[in-house]
Write a protein that holds these residues in place. Sequence first.
Motif, PDB file in Angstrom:
ATOM      1  N   ASP A  57       0.862  -1.210   0.005  1.00 45.03           N
ATOM      2  CA  ASP A  57       0.069   0.124   0.055  1.00 45.03           C
ATOM      3  C   ASP A  57       0.891   1.368   0.080  1.00 45.03           C
ATOM      4  OD1 ASP A  57      -1.789  -1.976   0.194  1.00 45.03           O
ATOM      5  OD2 ASP A  57      -2.742  -1.028   2.051  1.00 45.03           O
ATOM      6  N   VAL A  58       1.769   1.371  -0.948  1.00 41.31           N
ATOM      7  CA  VAL A  58       2.641   2.558  -0.889  1.00 41.31           C
ATOM      8  C   VAL A  58       2.055   3.371  -1.928  1.00 41.31           C
ATOM      9  CG1 VAL A  58       4.907   3.863  -1.213  1.00 41.31           C
ATOM     10  CG2 VAL A  58       4.761   1.594  -0.053  1.00 41.31           C
ATOM     11  N   GLN A  59       0.902   3.924  -1.678  1.00 40.36           N
ATOM     12  CA  GLN A  59      -0.026   4.676  -2.510  1.00 40.36           C
ATOM     13  C   GLN A  59      -0.124   6.180  -2.091  1.00 40.36           C
ATOM     14  OE1 GLN A  59      -2.798   1.257  -1.602  1.00 40.36           O
ATOM     15  NE2 GLN A  59      -3.805   2.366  -3.320  1.00 40.36           N
ATOM     16  N   ASN A  60      -0.545   7.073  -3.001  1.00 41.31           N
ATOM     17  CA  ASN A  60      -0.516   8.469  -2.719  1.00 41.31           C
ATOM     18  C   ASN A  60      -1.515   8.651  -1.357  1.00 41.31           C
ATOM     19  OD1 ASN A  60       0.935   9.257  -4.830  1.00 41.31           O
ATOM     20  ND2 ASN A  60      -0.777   9.269  -6.250  1.00 41.31           N
ATOM     21  N   CYS A  61      -2.531   7.783  -1.258  1.00 40.69           N
ATOM     22  CA  CYS A  61      -3.529   8.078  -0.088  1.00 40.69           C
ATOM     23  C   CYS A  61      -2.727   8.053   1.266  1.00 40.69           C
ATOM     24  CB  CYS A  61      -4.654   7.251  -0.355  1.00 40.69           C
ATOM     25  SG  CYS A  61      -4.335   5.663  -0.727  1.00 40.69           S
ATOM     26  N   PHE A  62      -1.798   7.148   1.187  1.00 44.17           N
ATOM     27  CA  PHE A  62      -1.177   7.043   2.559  1.00 44.17           C
ATOM     28  C   PHE A  62       0.139   8.196   2.795  1.00 44.17           C
ATOM     29  CE2 PHE A  62      -3.211   3.016   1.690  1.00 44.17           C
ATOM     30  CZ  PHE A  62      -4.186   3.031   2.773  1.00 44.17           C
ATOM     31  N   LEU A  63       0.366   8.910   1.818  1.00 45.52           N
ATOM     32  CA  LEU A  63       1.727   9.632   1.907  1.00 45.52           C
ATOM     33  C   LEU A  63       1.151  10.974   2.232  1.00 45.52           C
ATOM     34  CD1 LEU A  63       3.217   8.861  -1.177  1.00 45.52           C
ATOM     35  CD2 LEU A  63       3.689   7.747   1.038  1.00 45.52           C
TER      36      LEU A  63
END
Length: 252
Positions: A57-63
Motif C-alpha cells: 500500500d505505498v499509495q498516494n492516499c497514505f503519503l
Amino acid sequence: MVTRMAVKRVNKPLSATTTRRRFLQCASAAALMPLAARFASAAQITPDADSVLLVIDVQNCFLPGGTLPVSDGDQIIPVINALGGKFENVIFTQDWHTPGHASFASSHQGKAPFETVEMPYGTQVLWPDHCVQGSRDAQLADGLDIPHAQLIIRKGYHNEVDSYSTFVEADGSTKTGLTGYLKERGLSKVYVCGLATDFCVSWSAQDAAAAGLSVSVIEDACRGIDLDGSVLAAWKAMADAGVARISSSDIV
Ligand code: VGL
Ligand code: ZN
C-alpha cells in the motif's frame, strides 16, 4: 563499541574520568538505538529465487498530502527502492476501495473518522474516504522505482468488507488469491514493507505466517498510523505469529 574501547585502552591508558565519560557516552548512545539494533544479531540476508519483497500500500492516499496520510510515509520510498534492487521478485499491493466503501466513516450516519462500528465480521475502524478505485489518490506513489515488480494485487474492493490483509479479507474467509500465486511460483520467503505497520503490514505479515510462509517485516521500510498504541500492539502480534523483525541493512 566494547572492543574498540578495549583496544584504545591498550594504546593509551585513560584516566578514570575519561573512562567514565566514555562509558556514559556509550550507554546513552545505546539507549538511543532501537531495541532491534541493540539485541538482534545483525542478520546477513541475501534474497534468493524463493524470496519476495511484498510492498504494501505505498499509495498516494497514505503519503503526506493524501486522504489518509501516515506520518513520514514518504520517507520509506528510497529505502524500498533500494531494497527492490536486491530482490528478483517484487509484488506491490494496492488498497482499492469502492466509492462509498463500508470502511469509510462517510458511509455511516453520525460517524466520524477513527470511530468504530460493528460489522458482521467484527469491529471496524472507520476511515476518511481513501484509495477510491481509479483515483489519483489510489495510485502507487510516483517515487516508487522498481520496474521489474511482477504483480500488483488489489484488495478492499468488496463494498461491504474491508481488507487490511493482502491475503484474507476482514471476514476471515474471502481470499485475495495471493497465497495461491506465491505457492505456484515457489515464493516461500516473504519480506514485508510499506504502509501502515499497524494495519495492512501487520495483518498481511500475520496471514503470510499463518499460510506457512517464512515472514520478515523490514522495520525501517514501514511507517505506522498508531491509534492508541496500535503500533506496539502490532509488533507484539507479529512476534507472537512468528514474524521476524529486521532492518533494511540486514539485507545485502
Ligand atoms: C490501511 C487503513 C485503511 C493500510 C488501509 O494500508 O494500512 N489502513 N486502509
Ligand atoms: Zn483502506
